[in-house]
Design a protein around this motif. Structure first.
Motif, short mmCIF file in Angstrom:
data_model
loop_
_atom_site.label_atom_id
_atom_site.label_comp_id
_atom_site.label_asym_id
_atom_site.label_seq_id
_atom_site.Cartn_x
_atom_site.Cartn_y
_atom_site.Cartn_z
N LYS A 93 6.79 3.52 -10.04
CA LYS A 93 7.71 4.56 -9.62
C LYS A 93 8.26 4.24 -8.24
CE LYS A 93 5.56 8.18 -12.42
NZ LYS A 93 6.73 8.30 -13.31
N VAL A 94 9.58 4.16 -8.17
CA VAL A 94 10.30 3.88 -6.93
C VAL A 94 11.37 4.94 -6.77
CG1 VAL A 94 11.65 2.19 -5.65
CG2 VAL A 94 9.90 1.41 -7.26
N GLY A 95 11.11 5.92 -5.90
CA GLY A 95 12.04 7.03 -5.79
C GLY A 95 12.13 7.78 -7.10
N ASP A 96 13.36 7.95 -7.62
CA ASP A 96 13.54 8.66 -8.88
C ASP A 96 13.56 7.73 -10.08
OD1 ASP A 96 15.95 7.44 -8.41
OD2 ASP A 96 17.17 9.24 -8.58
N ARG A 97 13.21 6.45 -9.86
CA ARG A 97 13.21 5.47 -10.94
C ARG A 97 11.79 5.21 -11.44
NH1 ARG A 97 15.73 0.20 -8.80
NH2 ARG A 97 14.82 0.91 -6.83
N SER A 98 11.68 4.93 -12.74
CA SER A 98 10.42 4.53 -13.35
C SER A 98 10.67 3.21 -14.07
CB SER A 98 9.93 5.59 -14.35
OG SER A 98 9.61 6.79 -13.68
N ILE A 99 9.98 2.15 -13.62
CA ILE A 99 10.25 0.80 -14.10
C ILE A 99 9.04 0.27 -14.85
CG2 ILE A 99 10.92 -1.52 -13.40
CD1 ILE A 99 11.91 -0.03 -10.75
N ARG A 100 9.25 -0.17 -16.08
CA ARG A 100 8.16 -0.69 -16.91
C ARG A 100 7.89 -2.16 -16.58
NH1 ARG A 100 7.17 1.10 -21.89
NH2 ARG A 100 5.34 -0.25 -21.66
N THR A 101 6.62 -2.51 -16.54
CA THR A 101 6.24 -3.89 -16.28
C THR A 101 4.93 -4.19 -17.00
OG1 THR A 101 5.73 -5.55 -14.57
CG2 THR A 101 5.04 -3.28 -14.13
N ARG A 102 4.75 -5.44 -17.38
CA ARG A 102 3.52 -5.83 -18.08
C ARG A 102 2.35 -6.00 -17.09
NH1 ARG A 102 7.74 -8.35 -20.91
NH2 ARG A 102 7.71 -7.81 -23.14
N THR A 103 2.64 -6.49 -15.91
CA THR A 103 1.60 -6.69 -14.90
C THR A 103 2.14 -6.31 -13.53
OG1 THR A 103 2.25 -8.99 -14.50
CG2 THR A 103 0.53 -8.60 -16.17
N VAL A 104 1.22 -6.12 -12.60
CA VAL A 104 1.57 -5.81 -11.21
C VAL A 104 0.71 -6.67 -10.29
CG1 VAL A 104 1.54 -4.06 -9.38
CG2 VAL A 104 2.28 -3.43 -11.69
N LEU A 105 1.34 -7.19 -9.24
CA LEU A 105 0.61 -7.87 -8.18
C LEU A 105 0.82 -7.10 -6.88
CD1 LEU A 105 -0.98 -10.19 -6.88
CD2 LEU A 105 1.16 -11.44 -6.66
N LEU A 106 -0.28 -6.62 -6.32
CA LEU A 106 -0.20 -5.89 -5.06
C LEU A 106 -0.45 -6.86 -3.91
CD1 LEU A 106 0.21 -2.80 -4.51
CD2 LEU A 106 -2.21 -2.76 -3.89
N ALA A 107 0.53 -6.95 -3.01
CA ALA A 107 0.43 -7.83 -1.84
C ALA A 107 0.91 -7.06 -0.62
CB ALA A 107 1.25 -9.10 -2.06
N THR A 108 0.33 -5.89 -0.42
CA THR A 108 0.83 -4.95 0.59
C THR A 108 0.20 -5.12 1.96
OG1 THR A 108 -0.75 -3.41 -0.43
CG2 THR A 108 1.55 -3.13 -1.00
N GLY A 109 -0.86 -5.92 2.07
CA GLY A 109 -1.41 -6.25 3.38
C GLY A 109 -2.08 -5.09 4.09
N VAL A 110 -2.05 -5.15 5.41
CA VAL A 110 -2.69 -4.15 6.25
C VAL A 110 -1.77 -3.78 7.40
CG1 VAL A 110 -4.97 -5.13 5.70
CG2 VAL A 110 -3.84 -5.74 7.85
N ILE A 111 -2.12 -2.70 8.08
CA ILE A 111 -1.42 -2.27 9.30
C ILE A 111 -2.40 -2.35 10.45
CG2 ILE A 111 -0.16 -0.41 10.44
CD1 ILE A 111 0.51 0.69 7.68
N ASN A 112 -2.03 -3.05 11.52
CA ASN A 112 -2.90 -3.11 12.69
C ASN A 112 -2.94 -1.77 13.41
OD1 ASN A 112 -3.50 -5.91 12.55
ND2 ASN A 112 -1.52 -6.40 13.46
N ASN A 113 -4.14 -1.36 13.83
CA ASN A 113 -4.26 -0.22 14.73
C ASN A 113 -3.86 -0.69 16.13
OD1 ASN A 113 -5.18 1.61 12.77
ND2 ASN A 113 -7.26 0.83 12.98
N ARG A 114 -2.86 -0.04 16.71
CA ARG A 114 -2.29 -0.51 17.98
C ARG A 114 -2.86 0.24 19.18
NH1 ARG A 114 4.17 -1.52 16.84
NH2 ARG A 114 3.89 -3.00 15.10
N PRO A 115 -2.83 -0.37 20.34
CA PRO A 115 -3.28 0.33 21.55
C PRO A 115 -2.31 1.45 21.91
CG PRO A 115 -2.30 -1.78 22.13
CD PRO A 115 -2.38 -1.75 20.62
#
Length: 303
Positions: A93-115
């Motif tokens: 789901k991306v906004g108001d769109r729903s997109i079908r897919t056979r597989t998903v790869l999550l490569a979203t990483g991390v967010i550094n905690n900043r000073p």
């Protein structure tokens, strides 16, 4: 309705490497990315093989995307709201769109905690190498320099000790009013000759070629500061889809980068491991090949 073979969430080094592999496997893929890859913040990486003079992170990402695009990968600037298992595939789901897919790869990483400092000053210091987040990546660049480490506890101690291998001038500063160091931590720091000071650790300011940090013993000047404040793992999409994660949020995967949800893969910093570009790329190559083989088992890939 056409169904994608794989949707990649995140276009950092892991996501783009996977896109190159998957596109060259003649699979129908697309990347969704919100433009927040940590790699884009690297002024110049000097330990990534193949670039003897180093390369800025944003330039590396541009080259990788150009390579993926050459083989037909599509990238879209968008925020993915949900990954929903659906039969033997997924609905993304991306906004108001729903997109079908056979597989998903999550490569979203991390967010550094900043000073605690203004965003503009933080980004200016980061660009000048006065703030750094990865001692493994760039400890060499601060050899024999004045290094401040903002952190406490076991994590802060370990980062300070790691950097002590590069310089005798390392100071560990508590991010708050007082350190949370047990006797064992203090003994290790003292043995290494690392000064440990209480906060308040604010303000943090740039003064010419120095970055200054407030401590309980007055303001201290450093050539560079490493925030050892941890990070936020961006695994919530996979966890909401049913994937298992560690207590700190890192996704659990097997040797083929498969999560506990069939067809959902993960690579890069969102998975527990060495947070390095080269490591993320290696995981992505493994994940992409496993995705290709899974799809081929379901229905033989033919041209």
């Amino acid at each position: 309705m056409e169904i994608d073979d794989c949707i990649i969430v995140g276009a950092g080094p892991a996501g783009l490497t996977a896109a190159i592999y998957l596109a060259r496997f003649h699979l129908r893929i697309r990347l969704f990315d919100n433009g927040s890859s940590r790699a884009a913040l690297i002024p110049r990486t000097n330990n990534h093989a193949g670039y003897p003079d180093g390369i800025p992170g944003i330039e590396l990402l541009q080259l990788m995307y150009r390579q993926a695009e050459r083989f037909g990968a599509l990238r879209e600037d968008a925020h993915v709201d949900a990954i929903v298992p659906d039969g033997d595939g997924f609905v993304v789901k991306v906004g108001d769109r729903s997109i079908r897919t056979r597989t998903v790869l999550l490569a979203t990483g991390v967010i550094n905690n900043r000073p605690d400092m203004p965003q503009q000053e933080h980004d200016a210091a980061l660009a000048k190498g006065m703030i750094r987040y990865c001692p493994i990546c760039d400890g060499y660049e601060v050899t024999d320099k004045r290094i401040g480490v903002i952190g406490t506890g076991d994590h802060g101690m370990r980062e300070a000790l790691f950097l002590r291998a590069y310089s005798k001038q390392v100071t560990l500063i508590a991010p708050g009013a007082a350190h949370d160091l047990d006797d064992a931590c203090r003994a290790k720091l003292d043995d290494a000759g690392i000064e440990h000071l209480d906060g308040p650790c604010t303000p943090i300011t740039i003064d010419g070629d120095s970055i200054r940090v407030a401590t309980s013993k007055g303001e201290r000047a450093f050539d560079t500061v490493y925030p050892a404040l941890g990070s936020v793992i961006r695994s919530e999409l996979a966890v909401a889809a049913g994937a298992r994660a560690s207590e700190d949020g890192c996704l659990e995967v097997d040797a083929h980068q498969r999560t506990s949800v069939l067809g959902l893969f993960a690579a890069g910093d969102v998975v527990k491991g060495l947070d390095q570009i080269s490591h993320a790329m290696g995981e992505a190559g493994v994940a992409a090949t496993a995705i290709r083989n899974l799809l081929d088992e379901r229905e033989a890939i033919r041209r």
